[in-house]
Design a protein around this motif. Structure first.
Motif, PDB file in Angstrom:
ATOM      1  N   TYR A  82       0.837  -1.197   0.000  1.00  0.00           N
ATOM      2  CA  TYR A  82       0.000   0.000   0.000  1.00  0.00           C
ATOM      3  C   TYR A  82       0.878   1.256   0.000  1.00  0.00           C
ATOM      4  N   ALA A 128      -6.382   1.920  -2.854  1.00  0.00           N
ATOM      5  CA  ALA A 128      -5.817   3.093  -3.531  1.00  0.00           C
ATOM      6  C   ALA A 128      -6.858   3.774  -4.413  1.00  0.00           C
ATOM      7  N   MET A 150       0.922   3.961  -3.039  1.00  0.00           N
ATOM      8  CA  MET A 150       0.548   5.355  -2.779  1.00  0.00           C
ATOM      9  C   MET A 150       1.714   6.303  -3.071  1.00  0.00           C
TER      10      MET A 150
END
Length: 136
Positions: free
Chosen positions: A40, A95, A44
């Motif tokens: 993640y 996301a 990001m």
């Protein structure tokens, strides 16, 4: 991929096992199964880098439909593949929910569930039928 190898000295990450196809480095690396949180953070950070250079660019994310041919974690390859793809799919879903103009292309789902026709057209046809009944 969630199954990666980390160089013990440099911390650099590689997606292929050392010695793959005659390469070296077996003693210098260690197997690492990356977590939801790690993936993640990486996704990001990538989205943020794109946004710094092109703030309005649409971003398309996908999970590769190419299955693992083998695993190095001592698990069944099908199980390892499913877990890894599931982690990555969950990361990309998060996301897409959190950032504007970030979209998911279901290439993994197309291959896994039989292509566009099988995956989507039946559901689309059923949804259209329900819509027709509501408007009669």
């Amino acid at each position: 991929m969630t199954e990666v190898f980390i160089n013990k000295a440099s911390g650099k990450v590689a997606a292929q096992k050392p010695l793959y196809r005659g390469g070296g480095g077996m003693q210098e690396t260690t197997l690492h199964i990356s977590s939801f949180e790690e993936n993640y953070a990486n996704v990001m950070a990538t989205v943020d880098m794109v946004r710094q250079h092109k703030s309005d660019a649409p971003i398309i994310l996908t999970v590769s439909p190419v299955a693992l041919a083998w695993t190095f974690q001592g698990a069944d390859v099908v199980t390892a593949n499913t877990e890894g793809r599931s982690v990555l799919r969950a990361v990309l879903g998060q996301a897409c929910r959190e950032r504007e103009n970030v979209h998911y292309l279901p290439s993994f789902e197309f291959v896994t569930y039989g292509g566009l026709t099988r995956s989507y057209e039946e559901g689309l046809a059923a949804r259209n039928e329900v819509g027709r009944r509501r408007h009669r």
